[in-house]
Design an enzyme around this catalytic site. Structure first.
Site, short mmCIF file in Angstrom:
data_model
loop_
_atom_site.label_atom_id
_atom_site.label_comp_id
_atom_site.label_asym_id
_atom_site.label_seq_id
_atom_site.Cartn_x
_atom_site.Cartn_y
_atom_site.Cartn_z
N LYS A 53 4.36 -53.18 -15.04
CA LYS A 53 5.36 -52.89 -14.01
C LYS A 53 6.04 -51.54 -14.30
CE LYS A 53 9.65 -54.53 -12.10
NZ LYS A 53 10.99 -54.67 -12.52
N LYS A 103 11.96 -47.74 -15.83
CA LYS A 103 12.57 -46.67 -16.64
C LYS A 103 12.45 -47.01 -18.11
CE LYS A 103 15.87 -45.76 -13.45
NZ LYS A 103 16.85 -46.68 -13.00
N LYS A 105 22.93 -60.07 -23.77
CA LYS A 105 23.49 -59.13 -24.75
C LYS A 105 24.06 -59.90 -25.94
CE LYS A 105 25.58 -54.69 -24.93
NZ LYS A 105 26.12 -53.55 -24.25
P1 ADP Z 1 14.10 -49.99 -13.95
O1 ADP Z 1 13.24 -51.18 -14.29
O2 ADP Z 1 13.29 -48.76 -13.84
O3 ADP Z 1 15.31 -49.85 -14.85
P2 ADP Z 1 16.03 -50.95 -12.07
O4 ADP Z 1 16.19 -52.22 -12.81
O5 ADP Z 1 17.13 -49.94 -12.11
O6 ADP Z 1 14.64 -50.25 -12.50
O7 ADP Z 1 15.68 -51.32 -10.58
C1 ADP Z 1 16.41 -50.95 -9.43
C2 ADP Z 1 15.74 -51.61 -8.24
O8 ADP Z 1 14.36 -51.16 -8.11
C3 ADP Z 1 15.66 -53.13 -8.36
O9 ADP Z 1 16.05 -53.68 -7.11
C4 ADP Z 1 14.23 -53.46 -8.65
O10 ADP Z 1 13.85 -54.64 -8.04
C5 ADP Z 1 13.47 -52.26 -8.08
N1 ADP Z 1 12.31 -51.94 -8.93
C6 ADP Z 1 12.33 -51.38 -10.15
N2 ADP Z 1 11.10 -51.21 -10.65
C7 ADP Z 1 10.25 -51.71 -9.72
C8 ADP Z 1 8.83 -51.85 -9.64
N3 ADP Z 1 8.02 -51.43 -10.61
N4 ADP Z 1 8.31 -52.40 -8.53
C9 ADP Z 1 9.11 -52.83 -7.53
N5 ADP Z 1 10.45 -52.73 -7.54
C10 ADP Z 1 11.03 -52.19 -8.62
#
Ligand code: ADP
Ligand code: TRP
Length: 321
Positions: free
Chosen positions: A190, A193, A110
């Protein structure tokens, strides 16, 4: 194993969150101790709307319960319902060097973007250390991105134990989630969100099917042979389908002569069937919010007893009691 993990209530789970994290947490619920909490204090660093945070926290609890987290095996609670955590956080903070936190990626990123960071984001890893240490947890299942925070937690615990010449805290270890469970999104990258390429676990069936039918595919001719292992549509299908159906589909890919539309339809059927039970449980829970609040209240009561014991140990060691 004494397992603990925290889940930020920042939105509804998508397929990536489920296969990459939630499913793996739930599999650990039969260990000697399994504590899972909704990290609403951590979410305060990003969500600045009270109603939204409250609603998100309840939704996250219902999502976890619907997906199989069983309160008879695991303790589920909301972080802020255990005020001992905030107090322990201060005890830890008073001995935490600035440099340790300055090296943490979320803060560093950040600042390097020229954005101003709040002290909440700066001290975020100390609160996380309090979460972990308060329950004598030894195993913390987390995604790769969180391993630095577990290392910081170990450093903080070690230096507290050293400073006060007592084994106050158990040193935890990260259990890094299976990285092979990386779930591709609707564009093949991948699922995340932040990329807008996700499909939510509890998305109503019709829009879910529509999103699946719109998954990006390549334009190779139907008759070409294709490698299933490098195809994101196949990867998604294999998350939901039975092994025998996966083998059949892989065979079809290698032979060629099929249309992606058929694969998408099969994926939609498999995904719908896979989450059907969870969807029904989710609807039941939604109709009984008091039951969910009761589960969270019972969980917090158990968590507070444990956190109270550990906090007292720490207070005695540093001369507060
Ligand atoms: P995002 O990328 O959607 O913001 P987060 O960072 O909140 O997701 O991820 C929360 C958990 O879900 C983490 O432990 C992350 O490793 C897992 N995760 C998120 N996206 C994936 C994905 N595409 N494949 C596998 N695991 C994921
Ligand atoms: N920081 C974690 C995340 O963003 C959530 C979290 C808070 C956590 N406290 C924790 C995870 C304690 C494990 C242990 O995903």
């Amino acid at each position: 194993m004494k397992v603990l993990s925290g889940i930020q209530p920042t939105g509804r789970p998508h397929w990536g969150n489920y296969f990459g994290a939630i499913r793996q947490y739930i599999e650990l619920q039969h260990e000697q101790q399994a504590f899972y909490f909704i990290a609403n204090l951590h979410a305060l660093t990003t969500i600045r709307d009270g109603e939204e945070l409250k609603q998100n926290s309840l939704n996250t609890a219902m999502d976890l319960l619907a997906l199989g987290l069983d309160p008879d095996h695991a303790v589920l609670f909301v972080q802020s319902d255990v005020p001992e955590i905030s107090e322990l956080c201060w005890l830890l903070m008073s001995g935490t060097p600035m440099g340790l936190l300055e090296r943490c990626v979320s803060y560093k990123d950040k600042v390097s973007k020229g954005l101003s960071a709040g002290t909440g984001l700066f001290t975020y890893p100390v609160l996380q250390a309090a979460d972990i240490l308060a329950y004598d947890s030894d195993t913390v299942p987390v995604g790769e991105d969180q391993t630095q925070h577990i290392e910081v937690c170990r450093d903080i615990a070690k230096s507290f134990n050293n400073a006060f010449q007592e084994e106050v805290f158990v040193l935890p270890k990260a259990k890094v989630l299976d990285a092979s469970a990386k779930v591709p999104g609707t564009d093949g990258d991948k699922m995340s969100k932040s990329y807008g390429n996700f499909i939510e676990v509890f998305e109503p069936v019709k829009p879910m099917r529509k999103k699946i039918m719109r998954i990006a595919t390549d334009s190779r001719p139907m008759e070409d042979s294709k490698d299933p292992e490098t195809d994101h549509l196949y990867q998604l299908y294999s998350l939901f389908a039975e092994p025998s159906d996966c083998r059949e589909m892989a065979e079809l890919y290698r032979k060629g002569g099929f249309g992606y539309g058929d694969v998408k339809k099969k994926l939609a059927d498999a995904a719908e069937a896979y989450f059907a039970e969870a969807r029904a449980r989710r609807a039941e829970l939604e109709a009984q919010p008091d039951r969910v609040l009761q589960i969270l209240g019972d969980g917090a009561a158990v968590a507070r007893v444990k956190a109270g014991e550990v906090l007292l140990r720490a207070q005695k060691a540093c001369g507060l009691k």
